[in-house]
Design a protein around this motif. Structure first.
Motif, PDB file in Angstrom:
ATOM      1  N   GLN A 130      -5.813  -0.444  -5.872  1.00 15.02           N
ATOM      2  CA  GLN A 130      -5.538   0.099  -4.448  1.00 15.02           C
ATOM      3  C   GLN A 130      -4.151   0.406  -4.261  1.00 15.02           C
ATOM      4  OE1 GLN A 130      -7.065  -3.293  -2.011  1.00 15.02           O
ATOM      5  NE2 GLN A 130      -9.177  -2.708  -2.110  1.00 15.02           N
ATOM      6  N   ASP A 131      -3.019  -0.327  -4.587  1.00 14.74           N
ATOM      7  CA  ASP A 131      -1.670   0.052  -4.541  1.00 14.74           C
ATOM      8  C   ASP A 131      -1.549   1.447  -5.162  1.00 14.74           C
ATOM      9  OD1 ASP A 131      -1.368  -2.201  -3.087  1.00 14.74           O
ATOM     10  OD2 ASP A 131      -0.494  -3.357  -4.772  1.00 14.74           O
ATOM     11  N   GLN A 134      -2.994   4.018  -3.257  1.00 17.03           N
ATOM     12  CA  GLN A 134      -1.984   4.237  -1.737  1.00 17.03           C
ATOM     13  C   GLN A 134      -0.729   5.051  -2.232  1.00 17.03           C
ATOM     14  OE1 GLN A 134      -1.378   0.745  -0.100  1.00 17.03           O
ATOM     15  NE2 GLN A 134      -3.309   0.702   0.920  1.00 17.03           N
ATOM     16  N   ARG A 135      -0.131   4.813  -3.592  1.00 18.49           N
ATOM     17  CA  ARG A 135       1.060   5.527  -3.898  1.00 18.49           C
ATOM     18  C   ARG A 135       0.699   7.101  -4.128  1.00 18.49           C
ATOM     19  NH1 ARG A 135       1.544   1.963  -8.305  1.00 18.49           N
ATOM     20  NH2 ARG A 135       1.967  -0.012  -7.156  1.00 18.49           N
ATOM     21  N   ARG A 137      -1.571   9.066  -2.774  1.00 22.06           N
ATOM     22  CA  ARG A 137      -1.730   9.431  -1.394  1.00 22.06           C
ATOM     23  C   ARG A 137      -0.320   9.740  -0.657  1.00 22.06           C
ATOM     24  NH1 ARG A 137      -6.690   5.841   0.912  1.00 22.06           N
ATOM     25  NH2 ARG A 137      -8.312   6.641  -0.222  1.00 22.06           N
ATOM     26  N   ALA A 138       0.572   8.876  -1.006  1.00 18.15           N
ATOM     27  CA  ALA A 138       2.025   8.915  -0.265  1.00 18.15           C
ATOM     28  C   ALA A 138       2.491  10.211  -0.934  1.00 18.15           C
ATOM     29  CB  ALA A 138       2.564   7.521  -0.394  1.00 18.15           C
TER      30      ALA A 138
END
Length: 142
Positions: A130-131, A134-135, A137-138
């Motif tokens: 998940q992390d 998210q990275r 997507r950022a």
């Protein structure tokens, strides 16, 4: 007879509730941002198994050729090699027997540790993925 069944059902219910609560707590702790809280319960299980194996020494009955039968910490009966017909009952355990007498209980007592560690690593892997998402997507937003 009916009371025994009710008590057994209650005992099983309490055991299932404790087991479920422990697993839920492990999942909660494993999902935390820090990785250390998720290792608390497995560490407790390992310490319990180590203390249990070390505690076996307290109940060793063979000491310098004498066998003691204890009841509530007091010597009930004491025998020496001369008192017993079969000296094989009084001979100290060899290396293989000692190894088996220590390792088997240690491994059996660490089954809950392995289950809790499996939960921990599954939760941490899910969090890692998940992390990573998210990275990514950022980075895509930049």
């Amino acid at each position: 007879m009916m009371v025994d069944l009710k008590m057994q059902a209650l005992s099983v219910g309490i055991l299932i509730a404790l087991l479920g609560g422990t697993i839920a707590l492990q999942i909660f702790l494993s999902r935390r941002q820090s990785r250390w809280p998720g290792l608390v319960l497995p560490l407790i299980c390992v310490l319990v198994s180590v203390f249990a194996v070390l505690g076996m020494a307290r109940y060793t009955t063979i000491s310098s050729g004498e066998v003691y039968y204890l009841a509530d910490g007091k010597v009930v009966e004491s025998y020496t090699h001369k008192d017993v017909q079969s000296k094989s009952a009084l001979t100290p355990m060899g290396g293989t027997e000692t190894f088996t007498a220590v390792i088997v209980p240690f491994l059996l007592l660490n089954i809950p540790t392995l289950v809790l560690l499996a939960i921990y690593f599954a939760c941490r892997e899910k969090r890692r993925r998940q992390d990573g998402v998210q990275r990514m997507r950022a980075q895509d937003l930049e």
